[in-house]
Design a protein around this motif. Structure first.
Motif, mmCIF file in Angstrom:
data_model
loop_
_atom_site.group_PDB
_atom_site.id
_atom_site.type_symbol
_atom_site.label_atom_id
_atom_site.label_comp_id
_atom_site.label_asym_id
_atom_site.label_seq_id
_atom_site.Cartn_x
_atom_site.Cartn_y
_atom_site.Cartn_z
ATOM 1 N N LEU A 116 -12.104 -64.427 8.433
ATOM 2 C CA LEU A 116 -11.729 -64.030 7.060
ATOM 3 C C LEU A 116 -11.834 -62.633 6.775
ATOM 4 C CD1 LEU A 116 -11.095 -64.772 4.123
ATOM 5 C CD2 LEU A 116 -13.442 -65.463 3.811
ATOM 6 N N GLU A 117 -12.874 -61.959 7.638
ATOM 7 C CA GLU A 117 -12.944 -60.373 7.270
ATOM 8 C C GLU A 117 -11.612 -59.922 7.673
ATOM 9 O OE1 GLU A 117 -17.659 -60.043 7.517
ATOM 10 O OE2 GLU A 117 -16.773 -59.821 9.428
ATOM 11 N N ARG A 118 -11.224 -60.295 9.020
ATOM 12 C CA ARG A 118 -9.865 -59.676 9.572
ATOM 13 C C ARG A 118 -8.794 -59.802 8.645
ATOM 14 N NH1 ARG A 118 -12.177 -61.119 14.947
ATOM 15 N NH2 ARG A 118 -12.439 -59.138 16.111
ATOM 16 N N ASP A 119 -8.717 -61.152 7.931
ATOM 17 C CA ASP A 119 -7.569 -61.343 6.854
ATOM 18 C C ASP A 119 -7.609 -60.283 5.619
ATOM 19 O OD1 ASP A 119 -6.696 -63.366 8.470
ATOM 20 O OD2 ASP A 119 -7.536 -64.965 7.233
ATOM 21 N N ILE A 120 -9.025 -60.446 5.251
ATOM 22 C CA ILE A 120 -9.233 -59.252 4.040
ATOM 23 C C ILE A 120 -8.899 -57.921 4.448
ATOM 24 C CG2 ILE A 120 -11.062 -58.285 2.615
ATOM 25 C CD1 ILE A 120 -12.461 -61.171 2.792
ATOM 26 N N LEU A 121 -9.322 -57.412 5.661
ATOM 27 C CA LEU A 121 -8.756 -56.357 6.193
ATOM 28 C C LEU A 121 -7.287 -55.970 6.164
ATOM 29 C CD1 LEU A 121 -10.099 -53.669 7.688
ATOM 30 C CD2 LEU A 121 -9.474 -54.644 9.744
ATOM 31 N N VAL A 123 -4.858 -57.544 4.146
ATOM 32 C CA VAL A 123 -4.533 -57.304 2.934
ATOM 33 C C VAL A 123 -4.932 -56.130 2.119
ATOM 34 C CG1 VAL A 123 -4.700 -58.295 0.440
ATOM 35 C CG2 VAL A 123 -4.483 -59.938 2.615
ATOM 36 N N ALA A 124 -6.236 -55.587 2.417
ATOM 37 C CA ALA A 124 -6.824 -54.151 2.063
ATOM 38 C C ALA A 124 -5.663 -53.262 2.367
ATOM 39 C CB ALA A 124 -8.115 -54.066 2.245
ATOM 40 N N GLY A 125 -5.304 -53.035 3.798
ATOM 41 C CA GLY A 125 -4.434 -52.192 4.180
ATOM 42 C C GLY A 125 -3.298 -52.071 3.532
ATOM 43 N N GLU A 126 -2.574 -53.334 3.328
ATOM 44 C CA GLU A 126 -1.336 -53.406 2.455
ATOM 45 C C GLU A 126 -1.170 -52.852 1.143
ATOM 46 O OE1 GLU A 126 -0.365 -57.583 2.583
ATOM 47 O OE2 GLU A 126 -0.153 -57.649 4.691
ATOM 48 N N ILE A 127 -2.144 -53.098 0.624
ATOM 49 C CA ILE A 127 -2.346 -52.340 -0.926
ATOM 50 C C ILE A 127 -3.187 -50.935 -1.027
ATOM 51 C CG2 ILE A 127 -2.215 -54.440 -1.709
ATOM 52 C CD1 ILE A 127 -5.235 -54.415 -2.934
ATOM 53 N N ASN A 128 -3.342 -50.452 0.208
ATOM 54 C CA ASN A 128 -4.303 -48.997 0.244
ATOM 55 C C ASN A 128 -5.530 -49.048 -0.347
ATOM 56 O OD1 ASN A 128 -1.998 -47.583 1.778
ATOM 57 N ND2 ASN A 128 -1.074 -47.676 0.000
ATOM 58 N N ASP A 129 -6.255 -50.130 -0.061
ATOM 59 C CA ASP A 129 -7.628 -50.359 -0.990
ATOM 60 C C ASP A 129 -8.643 -49.841 0.383
ATOM 61 O OD1 ASP A 129 -10.215 -50.972 -1.534
ATOM 62 O OD2 ASP A 129 -9.641 -52.900 -2.035
ATOM 63 N N GLU A 130 -8.815 -48.579 0.315
ATOM 64 C CA GLU A 130 -9.823 -47.819 1.180
ATOM 65 C C GLU A 130 -11.121 -48.303 1.158
ATOM 66 O OE1 GLU A 130 -10.917 -45.860 4.565
ATOM 67 O OE2 GLU A 130 -8.774 -45.894 3.814
ATOM 68 N N THR A 132 -12.228 -51.455 0.240
ATOM 69 C CA THR A 132 -12.503 -52.731 1.228
ATOM 70 C C THR A 132 -12.305 -52.584 2.580
ATOM 71 O OG1 THR A 132 -11.726 -53.896 -0.980
ATOM 72 C CG2 THR A 132 -11.643 -55.202 0.855
ATOM 73 N N LEU A 133 -11.042 -51.662 2.829
ATOM 74 C CA LEU A 133 -11.106 -51.644 4.335
ATOM 75 C C LEU A 133 -12.150 -50.960 4.884
ATOM 76 C CD1 LEU A 133 -7.696 -49.640 4.401
ATOM 77 C CD2 LEU A 133 -7.985 -51.806 5.683
ATOM 78 N N SER A 134 -12.937 -50.000 4.617
ATOM 79 C CA SER A 134 -13.885 -49.666 5.185
ATOM 80 C C SER A 134 -15.138 -50.360 5.320
ATOM 81 C CB SER A 134 -14.567 -48.437 4.113
ATOM 82 O OG SER A 134 -15.854 -47.710 4.674
ATOM 83 N N LEU A 135 -15.295 -51.148 3.973
ATOM 84 C CA LEU A 135 -16.528 -52.437 4.199
ATOM 85 C C LEU A 135 -16.191 -53.528 5.238
ATOM 86 C CD1 LEU A 135 -18.813 -53.049 2.365
ATOM 87 C CD2 LEU A 135 -17.569 -54.467 0.878
ATOM 88 N N TYR A 139 -18.433 -54.528 8.834
ATOM 89 C CA TYR A 139 -18.454 -55.824 8.956
ATOM 90 C C TYR A 139 -18.039 -56.117 10.225
ATOM 91 C CZ TYR A 139 -20.031 -56.259 3.933
ATOM 92 O OH TYR A 139 -20.844 -56.264 2.727
ATOM 93 N N ILE A 140 -16.878 -55.983 10.575
ATOM 94 C CA ILE A 140 -16.243 -56.520 11.654
ATOM 95 C C ILE A 140 -16.895 -56.045 12.851
ATOM 96 C CG2 ILE A 140 -14.147 -56.578 12.837
ATOM 97 C CD1 ILE A 140 -12.628 -56.658 10.175
ATOM 98 N N SER A 141 -17.190 -54.665 12.926
ATOM 99 C CA SER A 141 -17.825 -54.265 14.123
ATOM 100 C C SER A 141 -19.322 -54.766 14.296
ATOM 101 C CB SER A 141 -18.013 -52.665 13.857
ATOM 102 O OG SER A 141 -16.689 -51.918 13.925
ATOM 103 N N GLU A 142 -19.773 -54.922 13.201
ATOM 104 C CA GLU A 142 -21.272 -55.405 13.227
ATOM 105 C C GLU A 142 -21.072 -57.001 13.922
ATOM 106 O OE1 GLU A 142 -23.608 -55.118 9.914
ATOM 107 O OE2 GLU A 142 -22.753 -53.117 9.439
ATOM 108 N N THR A 143 -20.144 -57.766 13.123
ATOM 109 C CA THR A 143 -20.146 -59.234 13.790
ATOM 110 C C THR A 143 -19.614 -59.130 15.151
ATOM 111 O OG1 THR A 143 -19.806 -59.524 11.374
ATOM 112 C CG2 THR A 143 -19.058 -61.427 13.029
ATOM 113 N N GLU A 144 -18.642 -58.376 15.605
ATOM 114 C CA GLU A 144 -18.486 -58.528 16.875
ATOM 115 C C GLU A 144 -19.353 -58.005 17.956
ATOM 116 O OE1 GLU A 144 -13.597 -56.880 16.599
ATOM 117 O OE2 GLU A 144 -15.202 -55.706 17.129
ATOM 118 N N LYS A 145 -20.144 -57.335 17.661
ATOM 119 C CA LYS A 145 -21.427 -56.802 18.715
ATOM 120 C C LYS A 145 -22.192 -57.881 18.555
ATOM 121 C CE LYS A 145 -24.844 -53.411 19.746
ATOM 122 N NZ LYS A 145 -25.186 -52.207 19.499
#
Length: 155
Positions: A116-121, A123-130, A132-135, A139-145
């Protein structure tokens, strides 16, 4: 039309809905972590008891950040357990005492969350929502590790 922070209102509404899904998932995940922390038994008790507490402390911070991001986007965060139960893709876990089973549950829950975080990322990129992108990037980096470490524990 744009909202107060300059994000397209339709895009912000879509993101708010997706973030509410993430909020619901994190709330169920948090409660699962609490139950695992309280009920774990066996030779790995001391190690897992502490690790599960670390995870639920992190989850509660993310829950607040997600809710505040929804508010920043001019949405309304879900805030009842009936809403969380209805919306969450993460299922409740009950009476789990086995450490390996608990870790497998956490891996499954994190896998649901990271998808879900990747899906949100996206959509946030599509609408230039920096914001939400940053958040989501963090989260994704932490979760992957974390998933890598948990998988190493299981093998």
């Amino acid at each position: 039309m744009k909202n107060l922070i300059g994000i397209d209102t339709a895009g912000a509404e879509k993101l708010s809905s997706m973030l509410n899904q993430l909020l619901a998932d994190y709330q169920l995940f948090y409660q699962n972590l609490r139950g695992l922390h309280w009920n774990i038994k066996g030779k790995d008790f001391f190690e897992l008891h502490v690790k599960f507490e670390e995870y639920y402390n992190d989850a509660v911070v993310k829950i607040d950040e997600i809710a505040e991001r929804i508010l920043t986007l001019e949405g309304e965060p879900l805030h009842t357990f009936s809403d969380y139960l209805q919306q969450s893709k993460i299922k409740e876990e009950k009476s789990v005492t086995n450490g390996v089973e608990g870790v497998k549950i956490i891996v499954t829950n994190f896998s649901t969350i990271i998808d879900l975080e990747r899906d949100i990322l996206s959509v946030a990129g599509e609408i230039n929502d920096e914001g939400t992108l940053s958040l989501m990037s963090d989260y994704i980096s932490e979760t992957e590790k974390t998933l890598w470490m948990l998988n190493s524990y299981l093998h």
